[in-house]
Design an enzyme around this catalytic site. Structure first.
Site, short mmCIF file in Angstrom:
data_model
loop_
_atom_site.label_atom_id
_atom_site.label_comp_id
_atom_site.label_asym_id
_atom_site.label_seq_id
_atom_site.Cartn_x
_atom_site.Cartn_y
_atom_site.Cartn_z
N GLU A 1 -16.60 -35.09 8.22
CA GLU A 1 -17.27 -34.45 9.36
C GLU A 1 -18.40 -35.33 9.90
OE1 GLU A 1 -17.38 -31.34 6.49
OE2 GLU A 1 -17.14 -29.83 8.05
N ASN B 1 -27.21 -32.87 8.91
CA ASN B 1 -26.56 -31.59 8.68
C ASN B 1 -27.55 -30.76 7.87
OD1 ASN B 1 -24.96 -29.44 7.99
ND2 ASN B 1 -23.34 -30.64 7.02
N ARG C 1 -18.63 -15.62 0.70
CA ARG C 1 -18.37 -14.78 1.88
C ARG C 1 -17.06 -14.03 1.71
NH1 ARG C 1 -18.89 -19.51 6.15
NH2 ARG C 1 -20.03 -20.76 4.64
N HIS D 1 -15.51 -24.89 11.50
CA HIS D 1 -14.99 -26.07 10.79
C HIS D 1 -14.32 -27.06 11.76
CE1 HIS D 1 -14.84 -23.59 6.84
NE2 HIS D 1 -15.89 -24.40 6.84
N ARG E 1 -25.08 -31.79 13.29
CA ARG E 1 -24.08 -30.75 13.17
C ARG E 1 -24.71 -29.45 13.64
NH1 ARG E 1 -20.59 -29.22 8.03
NH2 ARG E 1 -19.11 -27.95 9.16
#
Ligand code: ADP
Length: 396
Positions: free
Chosen positions: A379, A9, A240, A180, A92
């Site tokens: 994940e 990742n 964000r 996500h 990822r």
């Protein structure tokens, strides 16, 4: 030898990696996990074994980048992973566009297609693709699999994916993709372990970390989510802005005379919890300061308020809710955020179990209430599962 896959990742200056054993019929088994931070400068590396015991702690020279980091991981594994045989790398990748709805073995054509998606995720996709290119160059025989954050949302109902824009723009790819997805797919995969009734039920998952979004699941499938075309949409996040009237962007460009790059930088890196508080993007720090600092308190309050508003929208999309699941760094660890969200959702029947919530659950509502659970996400395990699935498909 035990076959293992390397799960990667990659961010702009970081590389997270995990090594999973793919032996046996059960779930991939975590053998090592590690993290490079500060790549490009003088990065720092930490490695732990599968049980969490520290294995390595090192700092490298200035200028040590992603390529050096990957070569170091490969050499470290050769030295410390006796009995392990690296059989694949799983990555990822934030954006799979409309075409990629499942983990995909990477070849030249796939890599080209993923590069063409860079304009859809300019701040993430290039970093995700970099290790794929490096491995193709350095270890050309190692199979690579891309696992996408958008894929889980691809079978949402059409209306959930559409913006009210001219059809030609939709056909050109301007639509709601959602992100996500690796986290939501993992949570969907363990719903039945949490509560057998949930696997067929109406569930909202709150992935609350530095990036944050909500996803509505019906029978374990995504039917709506708060992120849209980009990872800017929906909830305010660490840095964000979340949902923003598009008119604000024109105002920034025309009246504030910002160029597009500067406007983008503000919306991605100087907004959210950091922008509102003026202090920090880190929930832990904001919680520590909130009692004395009204700006920290306001940032938390807006975060919780927006979660409540978006939750209402997803409950409408599901025509009701059977359970709410908290995950991600904030969702898993910040009892105060869970309590504030659940108190705000009293209208939907949620009643907080204070003691259970304070001790981390897993169930944090009382018996009479719709359930709310704390479920740690994984994940990387999803990427290992996807990598194995794509490899065995390729062998069929
Ligand atoms: P990312 O989206 O980068 O993977 P994480 O899921 O790791 O982010 O979440 C990071 C966020 O989780 C930060 O805001 C951090 O402050 C918050 N967090 C982690 N641990 C705690 C804790 N014990 N209490 C409150 N917030 C926490």
């Amino acid at each position: 030898m035990t076959p293992v896959c390397l799960v990667l990742n990659a961010g702009s200056s970081s590389l997270k990696f995990q090594v999973f054993a793919l032996d046996g019929a059960g779930d991939p088994r975590r053998v090592f996990r590690g993290l490079f931070e500060g790549l490009g400068g003088a990065p720092h590396l930490l490695i732990w074994d599968g049980a969490g015991a520290a294995e390595a702690d090192a700092t490298f020279d200035e200028g040590f980048g992603h390529e050096e980091a990957l070569l170091h991981v490969a050499a470290w594994l050769r030295e410390h992973g006796s009995g392990l045989a690296l059989v694949a790398a799983g990555h990822r990748v934030v954006h799979g566009g409309m075409a990629y709805a499942a983990p995909t073995r990477v070849d030249n054509a796939v890599l080209g297609a993923l590069e063409r998606l860079v304009p859809l995720a300019p701040l993430h996709q290039p970093h995700n693709l970099e290790p794929i290119r490096i491995i193709r160059r350095r270890f050309p025989d190692l199979p690579q699999v891309a696992c996408f954050d958008t894929a889980f949302h691809r079978d949402q109902p059409e209306l959930a994916q559409l913006f009210a824009l001219p059809r030609a723009m939709t056909e050109a790819g301007v639509r709601r993709y959602g992100f996500h997805g690796l986290s939501y797919a993992y949570i969907a995969s363990v719903l039945a372990d949490t509560d057998p009734a949930l696997a067929a039920g109406r569930v909202v998952v709150a992935h609350l970390g530095n990036g944050a979004s909500l996803c509505a699941l019906r029978a374990g499938r995504s039917v709506a989510t708060t992120m849209g075309f980009s990872a800017l949409d929906g909830l305010p996040m660490g840095t964000r802005c979340g949902s923003l009237d598009a008119g604000v962007v024109f105002y920034m460009l025309r009246e504030m005379r910002l160029d597009a790059d500067e406007a983008e930088r503000i919306l991605y890196t100087r907004s959210g919890l950091l922008g509102i508080s003026g202090l920090s993007n880190d929930m832990r720090e904001l919680r520590m300061r909130a009692a004395a600092d009204p700006d920290a308190r306001r940032a938390i309050d807006l975060f919780v308020y927006r979660i409540g508003r978006e939750l209402g929208s997803l409950v409408a999309a599901l025509s009701g809710i059977d359970a709410l699941i908290f995950t991600g760094g904030i969702g898993e660890n910040d009892a105060a955020t869970r309590a504030e969200v659940l108190r705000g959702a009293a209208w939907a029947g949620f009643t907080l179990d204070e003691a259970a919530n304070a001790s981390g659950g897993p169930r944090v509502t009382t018996g009479a209430s719709p359930a709310a659970w704390v479920v740690p996400t994984d994940e990387e395990l999803m990427i290992a599962r996807g990598t194995r699935a794509a490899l065995s498909e390729a062998q069929c």
